[in-house]
Design a protein around this motif. Sequence first.
Motif, mmCIF file in Angstrom:
data_model
loop_
_atom_site.group_PDB
_atom_site.id
_atom_site.type_symbol
_atom_site.label_atom_id
_atom_site.label_comp_id
_atom_site.label_asym_id
_atom_site.label_seq_id
_atom_site.Cartn_x
_atom_site.Cartn_y
_atom_site.Cartn_z
ATOM 1 N N GLU A 1 15.738 -12.440 -14.438
ATOM 2 C CA GLU A 1 16.221 -11.827 -15.681
ATOM 3 C C GLU A 1 17.705 -11.460 -15.610
ATOM 4 O OE1 GLU A 1 14.453 -8.416 -13.248
ATOM 5 O OE2 GLU A 1 14.045 -10.533 -13.644
ATOM 6 N N LEU A 2 18.282 -11.514 -14.388
ATOM 7 C CA LEU A 2 19.698 -11.172 -14.240
ATOM 8 C C LEU A 2 20.590 -12.380 -14.008
ATOM 9 C CD1 LEU A 2 19.434 -8.010 -11.931
ATOM 10 C CD2 LEU A 2 19.610 -8.090 -14.419
ATOM 11 N N GLN A 3 19.997 -13.556 -13.836
ATOM 12 C CA GLN A 3 20.781 -14.726 -13.456
ATOM 13 C C GLN A 3 21.752 -15.179 -14.541
ATOM 14 O OE1 GLN A 3 17.997 -17.704 -12.105
ATOM 15 N NE2 GLN A 3 17.312 -16.449 -10.379
ATOM 16 N N GLU A 4 21.502 -14.769 -15.805
ATOM 17 C CA GLU A 4 22.443 -15.096 -16.870
ATOM 18 C C GLU A 4 23.732 -14.286 -16.745
ATOM 19 O OE1 GLU A 4 22.699 -14.950 -21.771
ATOM 20 O OE2 GLU A 4 20.800 -14.535 -20.739
ATOM 21 N N TYR A 5 23.643 -13.161 -16.024
ATOM 22 C CA TYR A 5 24.784 -12.254 -15.939
ATOM 23 C C TYR A 5 25.396 -12.180 -14.541
ATOM 24 C CZ TYR A 5 22.115 -10.924 -20.029
ATOM 25 O OH TYR A 5 21.402 -10.972 -21.204
ATOM 26 N N VAL A 6 24.623 -12.532 -13.511
ATOM 27 C CA VAL A 6 25.113 -12.534 -12.132
ATOM 28 C C VAL A 6 24.701 -13.845 -11.474
ATOM 29 C CG1 VAL A 6 25.077 -11.361 -9.905
ATOM 30 C CG2 VAL A 6 24.830 -10.035 -12.004
#
Length: 211
Positions: free
Chosen positions: A35-40
């Motif tokens: 869920e964080l791979q779009e941002y990190v």
Amino acid sequence: MELFGDRTSLRKVNNAAKRVRNAIRKKKPVSIPPELQEYVHLGKGKGPRTVVIEYGSMQDAINDKGFHVMATSEDMETMEAWKVYRSRDSGEKQYNIMKSETGLDAYRSGSDEGIGGPQLVAFIAGIIRNELLVASRSLIEKTWRTDFYSVSAMTRELPTIRTKRLPGNEYAQVKDLSERDNTMLKELGITSGMLDECVATQNLRLKGRNR
């Protein structure tokens, strides 16, 4: 978008980036929650691995969540005001649940007395239900009998422990306590002697002798 509904989500992004940097420095495998791979993510290229934080994507997600303005009657820091608001908001939500579970979605009264009575009932009901919930969790942990000791099972069984006014103008308990009854009452801090005392007190009141 839902990721950025509060400050804790922004903290998750920062913490993920920090963990990735530590993994790179220690030459360990890198893991980023989906869920964080779009941002990190890791920077592309043949050079040393680097951490990339997509601030643009984060800001777009935040913008899609909208914004609100909070005015305070006292001078305070932003986070202090936010904590006060959140604590009161939680209380209001809890009270709304208490009202709905006791059938008080609408008071249908225009007087202070007509509203105050139901409010008191809802408040007391909330306290009682919380005590039942605490006892239920403890009993289920001890016995694994959700069929006996869930909150719903307890609220069905406990009302069967009652008194009845007999022809001799005296009250008496109309049910012998089962092992299950005694177990629930013990967890709630109630003994059979306390119930007998309540019956005896009521009988004295009927005879005009309060104690």
